[in-house]
Design an enzyme around this catalytic site. Structure first.
Site, PDB file in Angstrom:
ATOM      1  N   ARG A   1       8.455  -7.854  -3.813  1.00 27.26           N
ATOM      2  CA  ARG A   1       7.943  -6.673  -3.881  1.00 27.26           C
ATOM      3  C   ARG A   1       7.238  -5.889  -5.526  1.00 27.26           C
ATOM      4  NH1 ARG A   1       4.976  -4.353  -0.187  1.00 27.26           N
ATOM      5  NH2 ARG A   1       5.343  -3.230  -1.253  1.00 27.26           N
TER       6      ARG A   1
ATOM      7  N   HIS B   1       1.427 -11.296  -0.212  1.00 26.43           N
ATOM      8  CA  HIS B   1       2.149 -10.449   0.658  1.00 26.43           C
ATOM      9  C   HIS B   1       3.522 -10.423   0.331  1.00 26.43           C
ATOM     10  CE1 HIS B   1       3.769  -8.267   4.443  1.00 26.43           C
ATOM     11  NE2 HIS B   1       4.637  -9.538   4.250  1.00 26.43           N
TER      12      HIS B   1
ATOM     13  N   LYS C   1      -2.275 -15.167  -0.629  1.00 24.39           N
ATOM     14  CA  LYS C   1      -3.393 -14.698   1.011  1.00 24.39           C
ATOM     15  C   LYS C   1      -4.728 -15.437   0.367  1.00 24.39           C
ATOM     16  CE  LYS C   1      -1.576  -9.548   1.502  1.00 24.39           C
ATOM     17  NZ  LYS C   1      -1.924  -8.338   1.062  1.00 24.39           N
TER      18      LYS C   1
ATOM     19  N   ARG D   1      -0.201  -8.385  -8.557  1.00 25.55           N
ATOM     20  CA  ARG D   1      -1.352  -7.598  -7.732  1.00 25.55           C
ATOM     21  C   ARG D   1      -2.051  -6.804  -9.050  1.00 25.55           C
ATOM     22  NH1 ARG D   1       1.742  -5.074  -2.417  1.00 25.55           N
ATOM     23  NH2 ARG D   1       1.268  -6.212  -1.239  1.00 25.55           N
TER      24      ARG D   1
ATOM     25  N   THR E   1       0.889  -1.813  -3.666  1.00 29.42           N
ATOM     26  CA  THR E   1      -0.683  -1.841  -2.381  1.00 29.42           C
ATOM     27  C   THR E   1      -1.344  -1.947  -3.242  1.00 29.42           C
ATOM     28  OG1 THR E   1       0.979  -1.331  -0.739  1.00 29.42           O
ATOM     29  CG2 THR E   1      -1.073  -1.725  -0.339  1.00 29.42           C
TER      30      THR E   1
ATOM     31  N   PHE F   1      -9.258   0.506   7.674  1.00 31.10           N
ATOM     32  CA  PHE F   1      -9.511  -0.530   7.076  1.00 31.10           C
ATOM     33  C   PHE F   1      -9.163  -1.604   7.865  1.00 31.10           C
ATOM     34  CE2 PHE F   1      -5.597   1.851   5.023  1.00 31.10           C
ATOM     35  CZ  PHE F   1      -4.102   0.205   5.330  1.00 31.10           C
TER      36      PHE F   1
HETATM   37  P1  IDP Z   1       1.982  -3.660   0.998  1.00 30.93           P
HETATM   38  O1  IDP Z   1       1.314  -5.267   1.403  1.00 30.93           O
HETATM   39  O2  IDP Z   1       2.485  -3.985  -0.301  1.00 30.93           O
HETATM   40  O3  IDP Z   1       2.744  -3.989   2.452  1.00 30.93           O
HETATM   41  P2  IDP Z   1       0.809  -2.474   3.528  1.00 30.93           P
HETATM   42  O4  IDP Z   1       0.663  -0.687   3.840  1.00 30.93           O
HETATM   43  O5  IDP Z   1       1.450  -2.991   4.257  1.00 30.93           O
HETATM   44  O6  IDP Z   1       0.876  -3.070   1.923  1.00 30.93           O
HETATM   45  O7  IDP Z   1      -0.575  -2.723   4.238  1.00 30.93           O
HETATM   46  C1  IDP Z   1      -0.646  -4.479   4.226  1.00 30.93           C
HETATM   47  C2  IDP Z   1      -2.112  -4.782   3.754  1.00 30.93           C
HETATM   48  O8  IDP Z   1      -3.197  -4.040   4.459  1.00 30.93           O
HETATM   49  C3  IDP Z   1      -2.303  -4.559   1.646  1.00 30.93           C
HETATM   50  O9  IDP Z   1      -1.241  -5.275   1.519  1.00 30.93           O
HETATM   51  C4  IDP Z   1      -3.911  -4.552   1.271  1.00 30.93           C
HETATM   52  O10 IDP Z   1      -4.286  -5.522   1.932  1.00 30.93           O
HETATM   53  C5  IDP Z   1      -3.925  -3.751   3.003  1.00 30.93           C
HETATM   54  N1  IDP Z   1      -4.215  -2.498   2.662  1.00 30.93           N
HETATM   55  C6  IDP Z   1      -3.241  -1.056   3.078  1.00 30.93           C
HETATM   56  N2  IDP Z   1      -3.477   0.254   2.917  1.00 30.93           N
HETATM   57  C7  IDP Z   1      -5.285  -0.274   2.348  1.00 30.93           C
HETATM   58  C8  IDP Z   1      -6.219   0.589   2.373  1.00 30.93           C
HETATM   59  O11 IDP Z   1      -5.606   2.721   1.866  1.00 30.93           O
HETATM   60  N3  IDP Z   1      -7.261   0.173   1.967  1.00 30.93           N
HETATM   61  C9  IDP Z   1      -7.700  -0.569   1.927  1.00 30.93           C
HETATM   62  N4  IDP Z   1      -6.743  -2.066   2.160  1.00 30.93           N
HETATM   63  C10 IDP Z   1      -5.650  -1.347   2.282  1.00 30.93           C
HETATM   64 MG    MG Z   2       2.838  -3.679   4.390  1.00 28.87          MG
END
Ligand code: IDP
Ligand code: MG
Length: 166
Positions: free
Chosen positions: A90, A124, A10, A107, A96, A58
């Protein structure tokens, strides 16, 4: 089972010069890189990539983050291929939320939570094979990937204009 997964470094990862560190960590998986490119992410691509999160509070910040409005307007997109690729990647990425991620994960080591509440988590990675297929087809054309992973077809175009070297 061999799988393919989409990985994005990213904009925060690129801005912080973490590309080498991230690739080194990913090489622990012994998976194959079968596609890579640098992408300037349009709003359309950002919105399609995160379409499942449209209703999250967000969301707008997330779209600006992945487009690079807070760092650099670029993302490094890659496809990794091999045995259990999705889970292996992963695992190395970590949770996350960077504060909850294992400190030795990518991360956990390099992510942060901004004052606006966005998780800037550097990388990601697709969560499962359905997500991987949707995301790889969104980010890459078949000919940009050096192995055949999904069925393809031929589209014959009559009159195409494209930019070439002058
Ligand atoms: P992932 O990237 O671990 O698959 P996802 O739920 O798909 O998680 O969320 C995509 C992206 O959105 C995350 O990588 C993060 O950058 C952001 N994100 C997810 N949940 C939150 C949150 O609760 N607060 C702020 N940002 C979030
Ligand atoms: Mg995701």
């Amino acid at each position: 089972m061999n799988q393919q997964t989409l990985i994005l470094i990213k904009p925060d990862g690129l801005k912080k010069s973490l590309t080498g560190n991230v690739l080194t960590r990913l090489s622990e998986t012994k998976l194959d890189i079968v596609a890579t490119k640098i992408v300037k992410v349009s709003r359309k691509l950002a919105e399609e990539h995160y379409s499942a999160l449209r209703d999250k509070p967000f969301y707008e910040e997330l779209i600006k983050y992945i487009m690079g409005d807070y760092h650099k307007h670029k993302v490094m997109a890659m496809v990794y291929y091999g045995e259990s690729a999705i889970d292996k990647v992963r695992e190395i990425c970590g949770a996350t939320n960077p504060e909850e991620a294992d400190p030795v994960s990518i991360r956990g080591a390099y992510g942060r939570i901004t004052t606006k509440g966005v998780y800037e988590n550097v990388i990601h990675a697709s969560r499962n094979s359905e997500e991987a297929e949707r995301e790889i087809k969104l980010w890459f054309e078949p000919d940009e990937i050096i192995v055949d992973i999904y069925p393809t077809g031929i589209l014959e175009l009559k009159s195409v204009k494209k930019r070439i070297w002058a």
